[in-house]
Design a protein around this motif. Structure first.
Motif, short mmCIF file in Angstrom:
data_model
loop_
_atom_site.label_atom_id
_atom_site.label_comp_id
_atom_site.label_asym_id
_atom_site.label_seq_id
_atom_site.Cartn_x
_atom_site.Cartn_y
_atom_site.Cartn_z
N CYS A 52 0.85 -1.20 0.00
CA CYS A 52 0.00 0.00 0.00
C CYS A 52 0.88 1.24 0.00
O CYS A 52 1.76 1.40 0.83
CB CYS A 52 -0.91 -0.02 1.22
N CYS B 173 -0.01 3.99 3.13
CA CYS B 173 0.51 3.83 4.50
C CYS B 173 1.91 3.24 4.49
O CYS B 173 2.50 3.08 5.55
CB CYS B 173 -0.43 2.96 5.31
N CYS C 242 -3.82 0.84 6.61
CA CYS C 242 -4.67 2.02 6.64
C CYS C 242 -6.04 1.63 6.10
O CYS C 242 -6.30 0.46 5.84
CB CYS C 242 -4.06 3.15 5.81
N CYS D 118 -6.09 -0.04 2.48
CA CYS D 118 -5.66 -1.45 2.39
C CYS D 118 -6.34 -2.28 3.47
O CYS D 118 -5.91 -3.41 3.73
CB CYS D 118 -4.15 -1.54 2.48
ZN LIG Z 1 -2.53 1.19 3.53
#
Ligand SMILES: [Zn+2]
Lengths: 347, 803
Positions: free
Chosen positions: A265, A268, A273, A276
């Motif tokens: 991701c 993040c 986060c 994801c």
């Molecule tokens: Zn994420």
């Protein structure tokens, strides 16, 4: 006579000096240097002069003439420059007024994504194959190891036109058709983009019509590591060099083993986060090693040939790349949506 | 599949592995864990209390004043509104300071003048889904068994401090639809042994087969049928731990007999069915195919009509259950049941799938049978059921099993070479590596001369071919450990086909000309399907459309583009210019319709707007035509294209042209008929649609340089007066033909049909350019050619030089 010439010179130079524009200056020229001008008049009296004085006076007259001419020329350059400057000053415009718009269109964001993927794989030696959107059940299912009665091919999920014909539910039938055309001889190295259809109610994450791009490589000695390496190139080119990929086991009837590919991701950086769902990974595509039944059905000897296949949704990729929240935007053609993709993203 | 972490611990040591770590490991090596949920998350300070006394509140009928022992020095007074609260109950008490789901904090309160120091909770108030709360406690507070320890943590007693892993099972992993299956998977991942349940219990001397006779007529559909008989059962509540586990698995507890069958369904993945023995008046079970039209009232009290391909469990006369799908109402176990028959069977997946689909009934049982259960589990599950009935329903288990078995259960033997495993995966594993992976999976395997031979256990019905073994090895070796390579092989260079290149060129040209690419739906409604179609065919219709709006396949792209135009104009966007390339679907009577690729465009509003300099150009026919002309130029087919006035129902009769390519019509360009436009809420709108196939088929001519002419050209302008109905295009082609090789260019530069002209006449002004690339033209040569042009024009069109 000499005095008269000097006076004329003085007079003329003064008038040149005071000429306000080119016309006045020209009047001066005509008045003093013209054939009927005073200098000519003065020279007409040359006959009365002595032979000694005559050339002297002639020279003086020429000198006066030259001086006046010189002064006029000089003045003329000055006046011309002034006139140009005046004209330019009058011609100046407001450069901040809007320019005249040139009609300019642009591509649909799905086309942009698809062409980017096409070009990436073309650079790795793939060709682009296409096939019909209304497809035979045989190519859509049977040739892909989904015989009639297989639980994964529920009538409810597909748009059938007759018992044996339907709107293709994936672009995989193009793979089946292409392999069949190759008649058991490799290599096959293709990607297949196109529209596909599923019996879903349209909502923020579902669309009864959507795009798919699938890839297929069949040859001797195609390994799972080749699939992983290929997907890694794709993920890094498409989503950024800093992205990591991971494969997870999955299931598709036409591949064995089957995997799903996640990318790390970006939002993040892998910590987890909302995008994801806290995992640090985002699911991008499904892939796997071509099932021996699929190879066999298309006339390839699975003992000699192996292959890998992968498939992804351009909508999902566009949604992830650009942060689009509703799949229906792709099919409404709302100008407020489309015009955001007028710009080309250069990476 | 919901997997309780605490329940799983019964079969495998999970020391040092948190639920989150376990979830991650399972996801990485086999089955996607879609979520890990701790039911008690956010709940605090709820204990088991003993209701010492319970009296009606003097001021409120529906409230009770309870003195509750919560294991502290003094009892606490709690006002409780639950209808079922009573003295002597063991209950869940949220003490003052407790937090319940939704961040609901319990504080000291006064209810109608009486102090209340806490709350006696229902299961719903503790976050248990209402559909999982057993009926008895659905409308009020929950009661613990009498032996519950006062003051103990109620969440722990309810196992709500558990972690539930939600497994997203793919259809091939039916083996993981049971706790034991998940235990095997976990064991392989963690390399830890699996402890299976101990199946010992006591039996009485009476034999099961004497209590019930079992016979199977449809042995294909039902290869194994086993019946256990348990007598003198006491139907009642299940022990708390068993209820807790069912709730964790997403099943509502009913009574001990039903709960035990459900428990085993989850534990072994084997669906069981319990009959009330005393309701089987014939003393026998006969499994057969139903008679056509035979009826049965199922557990859900619905009457269902069966067909002769549906398998039923009968008492020899009437159906008692639809095999593998749902039990019958009449033979159901009730609170009055004393003697129970437990059915543990293997039904053929295809049979159950068909029955379930045809009668429109899916159950936990049918979904497992459909995917195929482990045939070996039928016997194990029957034993487990008998054991639990004797332990938790006080039953007396009759000895033996009444059985009808027509299946030879064999393990499938699959061999694969080590070389193939490494060749397909791109790894470099040794025999020992591979054997170790199968050991972890508790799958028998041996290696000899580079060949690995595996006996696939019946619990792993998904293992059938070599590739299945490759997957097992690869996923447990770890996909992370597989290297990254690129294919090493000889291939042709990649690229786009001429057709694909032309498609991109069309896209770039349209966009360069100012059009925005749209993508619309292929499915449309009955009315739109043939509108604007270049050729109208019998529509291609869906068998089962989801709506009339999307029921037929389009024959023209224009209706959809107009929809997009109208969508935007309804949102203050008065000017739009869209194009789309895509398929239209034309049935020619063959199995598949003919899919033609078309290019379509739709333009409305202003084409150019530059207000402060007074430029404002509305879209008109010639804008649309000009865009197409640019396209022909780019494609190099200008010479092969001409336009002819044409008519089409939905287009303006005087502003429509057919596009002709090499003499064949390939499309139209025109104004949307004002009536149609009004219907669609559109202002003046122009459209075009072109069939691309013929242009795609034509090989693109090679580009070749022509020398730049060294000799000057000579221009002559002419103004011609002609009847108004003579087309400019006609005159232009006459000029071109008559001009011969010297005439290089003809350009129309003026059209006048104002009041200075005679009625019915117009004036057209052309500029003609003559040139010879080899030499300078003489005046006479030009005059000669020009005169010929004028004569031809007059003769063929009646146009004369304007005086
Ligand atoms: Zn994420």
């Amino acid at each position: 006579m000499e005095q008269r010439l000097q006076e004329l010179k003085q007079e003329a130079l003064e008038k040149v000096q005071h000429a306000a524009d080119l016309k006045e200056l020209n009047d001066v020229r005509v008045a003093y240097l013209g054939k009927k001008g005073p200098i000519t008049e003065v020279l007409k009296g040359m006959g009365k002069l002595s032979a000694e004085e005559r050339p002297k006076m002639g020279a003086l007259a020429n000198e006066v003439r030259d001086q006046i001419t010189g002064a006029i020329e000089e003045k003329q350059i000055g006046l011309e420059k002034e006139a140009v400057e005046k004209q330019l000053a009058e011609e100046s415009i407001d450069v901040t007024l809007p320019g005249r718009p040139v009609p300019a269109g642009h591509a649909h964001p799905l086309t942009t994504v698809i062409e980017e993927i096409e070009d990436l794989f073309i650079s790795m030696g793939y060709t682009v194959e296409e096939g019909p959107e209304v497809e035979k059940d045989y190519y859509n299912f049977e040739a892909l190891n989904l015989p009639k009665g297989h639980p994964a091919r529920d009538m409810q999920d597909s748009f059938y036109i007759t018992e044996d014909v339907l709107l293709r539910t994936h672009t995989s039938p193009v793979q089946a058709r292409t392999m069949e055309r190759h008649a058991g001889k490799g290599p096959v190295k293709i990607i297949c983009p196109g529209k596909v259809y599923r019996r879903d109610n349209d909502d923020a994450t579902h669309s009864h019509q959507f795009m798919q791009i699938e890839g297929l490589v069949v040859d001797e000695n195609i390994r799972m590591s080749d699939l992983k390496g290929t997907l890694n190139v794709f993920a890094k080119k498409m989503f950024g060099e800093d992205r990591e990929i991971r494969l997870r086991p999955s299931f598709f009837p036409f591949t064995e083993p089957s995997v799903e590919m996640d990318i790390s991701c970006k939002i993040c950086g892998g910590k987890g986060c909302s995008v994801c769902k806290g995992t640090g990974w985002i699911e991008i595509l499904g892939a796997g090693m071509v099932h021996p039944n699929v190879l066999r059905m298309a006339g390839f000897d699975p003992e000699k040939y192996t292959g890998f296949a992968f498939g992804m949704g351009p909508e999902r990729i566009a949604m992830l790349k650009y942060g689009i929240d509703d799949i229906r935007h792709f099919y409404t053609n709302d100008d407020r949506f489309l015009k955001q993709f007028a710009r080309k993203e250069i990476r | 599949m919901f997997v309780s972490y605490k329940w799983l611990e019964e079969y495998i040591d999970l020391t040092d592995v948190t639920p989150e770590e376990l979830a991650e490991k399972i996801t990485r090596s086999g089955i996607e864990v879609e979520g890990v949920e701790v039911p008690a998350e956010g709940i605090k300070n709820v204990v088991i209390g003993h209701v010492v006394s319970c009296e009606k509140h003097p001021e409120a009928d529906k409230l009770n004043i309870c003195q509750v022992d919560v294991g502290e020095d003094e009892n606490v007074q709690i006002i409780c509104g639950a209808p079922n609260v009573a003295e002597g109950q063991k209950v869940a008490v949220a003490k003052v300071g407790a937090v319940l789901p939704g961040n609901f904090k319990i504080k000291k309160a006064k209810l109608r003048g009486e102090a209340s120091h806490g709350m006696i909770c229902s299961l719903q108030e503790l976050g248990v889904e209402a559909k999982l709360v057993e009926k008895k406690y659905a409308e009020g507070i929950f009661n613990f068994p009498q032996n519950a320890e006062v003051g103990a943590d109620a969440l722990e007693a309810l196992m709500l401090d558990d972690a539930i892993l939600e497994l997203g099972l793919t259809p091939n992993r039916a083996d993981a639809m049971s706790m034991i299956g998940v235990a095997y998977e976990t064991g392989a991942i963690l390399d830890r042994p699996v402890k299976l349940p101990d199946l010992s219990y006591d039996t009485v001397s009476e034999k099961a087969e004497d209590a019930i006779k079992v016979s199977v007529e449809a042995t294909e559909e039902n290869p194994i049928y086993l019946a256990k008989v348990v007598k003198d059962v006491k139907v009642g509540e299940s022990p708390q731990w068993l209820k807790n586990r069912l709730v964790a698995a997403g099943i509502r507890p009913h009574n001990n007999v039903v709960d035990i069958t459900n428990y085993i369904l989850i534990e072994y993945g084997q669906p069981l069915h319990a009959f009330d023995l005393d309701q089987i008046k014939t003393g026998q079970i006969v499994v057969r195919l139903a008679k056509q039209g035979e009826k049965i009232k199922t557990l859900d009290e619905a009457e269902r009509t069966l067909s002769d391909n549906h398998l039923v469990i009968t008492n020899g006369e009437e159906p008692m259950a639809i095999a593998g799908v749902m039990g019958g109402y009449d033979s159901e176990v009730t609170d009055q049941t004393v003697n129970v028959v437990i059915e543990s069977a293997y039904f053929a997946p295809s049979s159950v799938r068909q029955t379930s689909k045809e009668i429109g009934l899916r159950s936990e049982a049918s979904s497992r049978f459909e995917k195929g259960v482990d045939p070996k589990r039928a016997a194990l599950a029957a034993e487990r059921a008998a054991q639990l009935m004797s332990l938790y329903a006080d039953g007396k288990v009759l000895s033996g099993t009444s059985a009808a078995e027509h299946m030879d259960i064999k393990e499938k033997v699959i061999s694969i070479s080590l070389e193939k495993i490494n060749r397909v995966t791109g790894t470099d594993l040794s025999e020992a590596d591979v054997l170790d992976i199968f050991r972890r999976l508790q799958i028998e395997a041996e290696a000899k001369d580079g060949i690995i031979t595996v006996s696939a256990p019946t619990r792993r019905g998904d293992l059938e071919i070599e590739e299945d073994l490759i997957e097992e090895v690869a996923r447990l070796y770890g996909y992370d450990n597989i290297p990254m390579t690129l294919p090493v092989h000889e291939t042709n260079p990649g690229g786009l086909s001429p057709r694909q290149q032309k498609r991109r060129l069309i896209r770039q040209t349209m966009e360069g000309a100012g059009l925005v690419q749209a993508v619309t739906y292929s499915l449309t409604n009955q009315q739109k399907v043939t509108e604007f179609a270049l050729e109208v065919k019998t529509p291609v219709e869906l068998m089962m459309p989801m709506s009339e709006e999307r029921s037929q396949l389009r024959q023209s792209i224009i209706p959809q583009l107009l929809e997009s135009v109208s969508y935007n104009s309804a949102r203050q966007k008065d000017s739009s210019a869209f194009y789309e390339t895509g398929s239209v679907f034309l049935s020619e009577g063959g199995e598949l319709p003919n899919e033609e690729e078309h290019l379509a465009g739709a333009l409305t509003g202003l084409w150019q707007l530059h207000p402060w300099q007074g430029e404002k150009k509305p879209v008109d026919f010639y804008v649309a035509k000009g865009i197409l002309d640019t396209l022909w130029e780019k494609l190099g087919v200008t010479e092969d294209i001409r336009y002819e006035a044409a008519k089409m129902d939905q287009l303006h009769p005087g502003r429509t042209a057919a596009v002709i390519y090499k003499g064949q019509p390939i499309g139209i360009v025109g104004q949307v008929h004002p009536v149609k436009a009004k219907e669609l809420d559109l202002k003046e709108t122009y459209v075009f649609e072109i069939k691309l196939e013929a242009i795609y088929q034509e090989e693109s001519a090679p580009l070749k340089y022509n020398a730049i002419p060294r000799y000057p050209s000579i221009s002559r302008d002419i103004a011609l007066v002609t009847d108004r109905d003579v087309a400019a295009g006609t005159i232009e082609s006459v000029i071109k033909q008559a001009g011969g090789t010297l005439l290089k260019q003809v350009q129309l530069f003026d059209l006048y049909q104002g009041d200075k002209m005679e009625e019915g006449k117009k004036s057209l002004a052309f500029s003609l350019t003559y040139m010879d690339p080899e030499r300078t033209l003489t005046d006479e040569e030009v005059v000669k050619a020009h005169t010929k042009v004028l004569e031809a024009v007059k003769q063929e069109t009646g146009a004369e030089l304007r005086s």
